[in-house]
Design a protein around this motif. Structure first.
Motif, PDB file in Angstrom:
ATOM      1  N   VAL A   1       0.823  -1.223   0.000  1.00 20.05           N
ATOM      2  CA  VAL A   1       0.000   0.000   0.000  1.00 20.05           C
ATOM      3  C   VAL A   1       0.854   1.270   0.000  1.00 20.05           C
ATOM      4  O   VAL A   1       0.414   2.323   0.467  1.00 20.05           O
ATOM      5  CB  VAL A   1      -0.986   0.015   1.200  1.00 20.05           C
ATOM      6  CG1 VAL A   1      -2.026  -1.092   1.058  1.00 20.05           C
ATOM      7  CG2 VAL A   1      -0.248  -0.110   2.532  1.00 20.05           C
ATOM      8  N   GLY A   2       2.061   1.180  -0.556  1.00 17.67           N
ATOM      9  CA  GLY A   2       2.915   2.368  -0.630  1.00 17.67           C
ATOM     10  C   GLY A   2       3.231   2.885   0.760  1.00 17.67           C
ATOM     11  O   GLY A   2       3.690   2.136   1.613  1.00 17.67           O
TER      12      GLY A   2
ATOM     13  N   ASN B   1      -4.447   9.677  -0.720  1.00  8.46           N
ATOM     14  CA  ASN B   1      -5.006   8.465  -0.136  1.00  8.46           C
ATOM     15  C   ASN B   1      -4.434   7.247  -0.851  1.00  8.46           C
ATOM     16  O   ASN B   1      -4.783   6.961  -1.997  1.00  8.46           O
ATOM     17  CB  ASN B   1      -6.540   8.479  -0.222  1.00  8.46           C
ATOM     18  CG  ASN B   1      -7.155   7.267   0.474  1.00  8.46           C
ATOM     19  OD1 ASN B   1      -6.437   6.365   0.927  1.00  8.46           O
ATOM     20  ND2 ASN B   1      -8.468   7.242   0.548  1.00  8.46           N
ATOM     21  N   ASP B   2      -3.525   6.552  -0.172  1.00  9.44           N
ATOM     22  CA  ASP B   2      -2.895   5.380  -0.769  1.00  9.44           C
ATOM     23  C   ASP B   2      -3.855   4.203  -0.881  1.00  9.44           C
ATOM     24  O   ASP B   2      -3.565   3.242  -1.583  1.00  9.44           O
ATOM     25  CB  ASP B   2      -1.681   4.950   0.062  1.00  9.44           C
ATOM     26  CG  ASP B   2      -0.501   5.886  -0.151  1.00  9.44           C
ATOM     27  OD1 ASP B   2      -0.287   6.316  -1.301  1.00  9.44           O
ATOM     28  OD2 ASP B   2       0.214   6.175   0.839  1.00  9.44           O
ATOM     29  N   TYR B   3      -4.964   4.255  -0.178  1.00  6.45           N
ATOM     30  CA  TYR B   3      -5.859   3.080  -0.129  1.00  6.45           C
ATOM     31  C   TYR B   3      -6.889   3.073  -1.257  1.00  6.45           C
ATOM     32  O   TYR B   3      -7.353   2.017  -1.658  1.00  6.45           O
ATOM     33  CB  TYR B   3      -6.532   3.013   1.245  1.00  6.45           C
ATOM     34  CG  TYR B   3      -5.524   2.837   2.358  1.00  6.45           C
ATOM     35  CD1 TYR B   3      -5.016   1.574   2.660  1.00  6.45           C
ATOM     36  CD2 TYR B   3      -5.058   3.926   3.087  1.00  6.45           C
ATOM     37  CE1 TYR B   3      -4.078   1.400   3.666  1.00  6.45           C
ATOM     38  CE2 TYR B   3      -4.113   3.771   4.091  1.00  6.45           C
ATOM     39  CZ  TYR B   3      -3.628   2.507   4.377  1.00  6.45           C
ATOM     40  OH  TYR B   3      -2.698   2.348   5.364  1.00  6.45           O
ATOM     41  N   LYS B   4      -7.259   4.257  -1.742  1.00  5.76           N
ATOM     42  CA  LYS B   4      -8.192   4.403  -2.872  1.00  5.76           C
ATOM     43  C   LYS B   4      -9.459   3.572  -2.700  1.00  5.76           C
ATOM     44  O   LYS B   4     -10.001   3.025  -3.668  1.00  5.76           O
ATOM     45  CB  LYS B   4      -7.491   4.019  -4.198  1.00  5.76           C
ATOM     46  CG  LYS B   4      -6.198   4.754  -4.499  1.00  5.76           C
ATOM     47  CD  LYS B   4      -6.420   6.208  -4.887  1.00  5.76           C
ATOM     48  CE  LYS B   4      -5.175   6.887  -5.442  1.00  5.76           C
ATOM     49  NZ  LYS B   4      -4.034   6.976  -4.521  1.00  5.76           N
ATOM     50  N   GLY B   5      -9.890   3.413  -1.478  1.00  9.72           N
ATOM     51  CA  GLY B   5     -11.153   2.721  -1.227  1.00  9.72           C
ATOM     52  C   GLY B   5     -11.113   1.209  -1.408  1.00  9.72           C
ATOM     53  O   GLY B   5     -12.145   0.543  -1.340  1.00  9.72           O
ATOM     54  N   VAL B   6      -9.932   0.644  -1.649  1.00 15.68           N
ATOM     55  CA  VAL B   6      -9.809  -0.817  -1.810  1.00 15.68           C
ATOM     56  C   VAL B   6     -10.117  -1.504  -0.474  1.00 15.68           C
ATOM     57  O   VAL B   6      -9.692  -1.024   0.577  1.00 15.68           O
ATOM     58  CB  VAL B   6      -8.380  -1.183  -2.293  1.00 15.68           C
ATOM     59  CG1 VAL B   6      -8.181  -2.700  -2.320  1.00 15.68           C
ATOM     60  CG2 VAL B   6      -8.114  -0.572  -3.657  1.00 15.68           C
TER      61      VAL B   6
ATOM     62  N   ARG C   1      -7.636   1.206  11.161  1.00 17.24           N
ATOM     63  CA  ARG C   1      -8.847   1.856  10.650  1.00 17.24           C
ATOM     64  C   ARG C   1      -9.303   1.215   9.331  1.00 17.24           C
ATOM     65  O   ARG C   1     -10.484   1.183   9.026  1.00 17.24           O
ATOM     66  CB  ARG C   1      -8.607   3.366  10.447  1.00 17.24           C
ATOM     67  CG  ARG C   1      -8.522   4.142  11.760  1.00 17.24           C
ATOM     68  CD  ARG C   1      -8.529   5.654  11.533  1.00 17.24           C
ATOM     69  NE  ARG C   1      -7.238   6.168  11.096  1.00 17.24           N
ATOM     70  CZ  ARG C   1      -6.281   6.588  11.928  1.00 17.24           C
ATOM     71  NH1 ARG C   1      -6.463   6.561  13.246  1.00 17.24           N
ATOM     72  NH2 ARG C   1      -5.134   7.042  11.461  1.00 17.24           N
ATOM     73  N   GLN C   2      -8.345   0.688   8.560  1.00 14.83           N
ATOM     74  CA  GLN C   2      -8.676   0.048   7.279  1.00 14.83           C
ATOM     75  C   GLN C   2      -9.166  -1.385   7.470  1.00 14.83           C
ATOM     76  O   GLN C   2      -9.504  -2.067   6.510  1.00 14.83           O
ATOM     77  CB  GLN C   2      -7.447   0.044   6.357  1.00 14.83           C
ATOM     78  CG  GLN C   2      -6.906   1.425   5.995  1.00 14.83           C
ATOM     79  CD  GLN C   2      -7.804   2.188   5.038  1.00 14.83           C
ATOM     80  OE1 GLN C   2      -8.550   1.593   4.252  1.00 14.83           O
ATOM     81  NE2 GLN C   2      -7.761   3.517   5.105  1.00 14.83           N
ATOM     82  N   GLY C   3      -9.136  -1.866   8.715  1.00 13.84           N
ATOM     83  CA  GLY C   3      -9.610  -3.221   8.987  1.00 13.84           C
ATOM     84  C   GLY C   3      -8.615  -4.310   8.633  1.00 13.84           C
ATOM     85  O   GLY C   3      -8.976  -5.494   8.538  1.00 13.84           O
ATOM     86  N   ALA C   4      -7.343  -3.949   8.449  1.00 14.27           N
ATOM     87  CA  ALA C   4      -6.329  -4.931   8.065  1.00 14.27           C
ATOM     88  C   ALA C   4      -6.005  -5.866   9.231  1.00 14.27           C
ATOM     89  O   ALA C   4      -6.246  -5.537  10.394  1.00 14.27           O
ATOM     90  CB  ALA C   4      -5.059  -4.208   7.615  1.00 14.27           C
ATOM     91  N   ALA C   5      -5.473  -7.043   8.906  1.00 12.09           N
ATOM     92  CA  ALA C   5      -5.077  -7.996   9.945  1.00 12.09           C
ATOM     93  C   ALA C   5      -3.671  -7.701  10.456  1.00 12.09           C
ATOM     94  O   ALA C   5      -3.291  -8.143  11.534  1.00 12.09           O
ATOM     95  CB  ALA C   5      -5.133  -9.414   9.403  1.00 12.09           C
ATOM     96  N   GLY C   6      -2.913  -6.971   9.659  1.00 10.09           N
ATOM     97  CA  GLY C   6      -1.550  -6.694  10.115  1.00 10.09           C
ATOM     98  C   GLY C   6      -0.801  -5.757   9.195  1.00 10.09           C
ATOM     99  O   GLY C   6      -1.274  -5.405   8.109  1.00 10.09           O
TER     100      GLY C   6
END
Ligand code: ZN
Length: 541
Positions: free
Chosen positions: A136-137, A148-153, A197-202
């Motif tokens: 994710v950069g 925004n590096d996440y771009k809603g993914v 906040r993005q809900g990632a596992a790690g």
């Protein structure tokens, strides 16, 4: 000299009659004697370096509480001076873990400590993963930078691979992300918070010495074989947090059919898109988790104005230091990290200031807050901001003290970070009143603003900064500079010890300045606000 009873009685009655005496009651003059006494005691071997989770820490809290009571300060938490700070000591057990990175169907041949480190970020002992990896950069979502590096993914359950630091200045945009300075988006703590906040596992961060501003050995020492502390609620982290060496990252990306350099270049651009790797994290992560309770200590001097007393100015200083640590097999070794400068000095200063604030209160209330576990990652102040003892909406400002001058008085005073808010102007007024000038701000290359307890307040919208002692010494400037430079070698070492020969006039000066500024805020017409456009210019939480 002998004075007749009549003469002294006359002098006394005159003094009582003079209105000046009444006014004198309103000036708050920080005294050196109590400051020195508290400093000497807090940094003595008896306090065992005020370690988190250690007896020395408990003694420190008891001492601060007793002193607050003796000064007649109001308990900050109902009828108690203590605010519980629940934290977890977490130590990864690599031998019991089966965690591996797989790319192109094969596990990477990497070793914990040498090539990568990981730890739970949620204070939980066992986790099992079978998660895809996504690059994710910089991992930044910054509305104030239109980035925004996440771009809603959707990244729920994924392991995010990220660069540390923030996008570098370009010819067209020399000032993006504060130019060469570090913004909070560049700090590794931010990366872990945003991933949550993005809900990632790690999150696995890619280390380079240039981007992190320190070598791999620093990460290795603080992530492997040692207990790391976090808030027990696990509120600031994803299940897995970790770092990869640059070599490990290269091997991983190559095995996944990607070129790390190409992706790094893409990450410098605003149109960057997350890149799913044909790679995953697999296996069990085990850690020893120990829950302990520490305490912030909070004491209040109520305001005198019937309305404004509902608002508060908070002075803070962390009471903890590194405690007692292993002697490394050398029975003769000094094992007590006294932390005389860091931060018995700030803790003692707060006590000396509180005595004066009590003697000469201001319109708004003033809170003296000694926070726990700063050395473990600002945990005490984070816990405070998460459940404030005074509504943050009614908290005018936070002024923090950490590691004060033991060399002598200066012509300047450090107020870096104050310029982000209306506190900047007041800081200048308070300096002029004492014949001081504000030290010139330096580019904040290592993100100093984000590494002290005031930041826990700033993040939640409360104007806040740390006041630092000046460096333009009045007496013997050269000798003084040499002493200041020599302290660098004692920072976070057992040799940060109190010396009775210290000239504390500079420490008193900094404490006085802080109290004066706090009183300006406490007596001011309105609450200070952030400057428009600042990254933290959000309403008080
Ligand atoms: Zn400190």
């Amino acid at each position: 000299m002998k004075t007749s009873f009549a003469a002294s009685a006359l002098a006394m009655s005159l003094a009582l009659a003079l209105p000046a005496h009444a006014d004198a009651g309103k000036t708050a003059v920080v005294q050196e004697a109590p400051l020195r006494a508290h400093l000497q005691f807090l940094s003595s071997d008896l306090l065992e370096g005020r370690g988190t989770g250690q007896r020395g820490g408990d003694l420190t809290v008891a001492y601060l509480e007793s002193q607050a009571l003796a000064l007649g300060l109001k308990p900050g938490n109902g009828d108690s001076y203590r605010q519980p700070v629940r934290i977890a000591g977490v130590k990864t057990l690599p031998a019991d873990s089966t965690l591996k990175l797989e790319a192109g169907g094969k596990p990477l041949d990497i070793a914990f400590g040498k090539d990568w480190v990981y730890s739970p970020g949620d204070a939980t002992a066992a986790h099992s993963f079978n998660a895809g990896l996504v690059f994710v950069g910089y991992g930044i979502n910054a509305p104030d930078e239109q980035w925004n590096d996440y771009k809603g993914v959707d990244l729920k359950g994924k392991i995010l691979i990220m660069l540390v630091n923030d996008p570098q200045p370009t010819a067209e945009q020399p000032n993006r992300f504060n130019g060469k300075g570090l913004t909070y988006y560049g700090r590794w703590t931010y990366k872990y918070e945003e991933a949550q906040r993005q809900g990632a596992a790690g999150v696995l961060l890619i280390h380079t010495t240039a981007s992190a501003s320190y070598g791999w050995s620093v990460i290795q020492n603080s992530w492997s074989g040692v207990e790391r502390f976090q808030l027990a609620a696990g509120t600031l982290g994803t299940p897995l947090q970790g770092w990869l060496t640059d070599d490990t990252a290269r091997a991983l990306f190559t095995a996944a059919g990607q070129d790390l350099d190409t992706l790094r270049a893409a990450a410098e651009k605003q149109d960057f898109q997350p890149v799913a790797l044909t790679a995953k994290l697999n296996g069990e992560m085990r850690a020893a988790v120990r829950k302990i309770e520490q305490s912030n200590v909070a004491a209040v001097v109520p305001g005198t104005d019937p309305k404004l007393k509902d608002e508060v100015v908070i002075y803070s200083a962390h009471w903890d230091h590194l405690g007692i640590q292993s002697n490394g097999g050398d029975a003769q070794a000094d094992v007590i990290y006294n932390g005389a400068v860091d931060n018995a000095s700030g803790s003692a200063a707060l006590l000396a200031m509180a005595a004066e604030a009590k003697r000469a209160p201001a319109k708004r209330s003033q809170m003296f807050l000694w926070v726990a576990a700063e050395e473990q990652g600002l945990l005490g102040s984070s816990a405070y901001a998460a459940s404030p003892l005074w509504p943050l909406k009614k908290t005018a400002a936070n002024l923090n003290l950490d590691s004060l001058n033991f060399i002598g008085v200066t012509r300047d005073i450090g107020a870096q970070g104050s310029e982000r808010t209306e506190l900047g102007k007041l800081a200048d007024v308070a300096a002029k009143q004492m014949g001081l000038r504000i030290a010139a701000a330096k580019p904040d290359l290592a993100g100093g603003y984000f590494r002290s307890d005031h930041f826990s307040f700033a993040k939640n919208g409360v104007p806040a900064f740390s006041i630092t002692s000046g460096r333009d010494y009045v007496k013997d400037p050269e000798g003084a500079q040499a002493k200041a430079a020599a302290y660098g070698k004692r920072y976070h070492q057992v040799s940060d010890e109190y010396d009775p020969s210290w000239d504390l006039s500079g420490m008193v000066q900094t404490a006085q300045y802080t109290l004066n500024l706090g009183r300006l805020i406490a007596n001011g017409a309105k609450l200070p606000e952030w400057k428009a456009g600042d990254a933290f210019a959000v309403p008080r939480n």
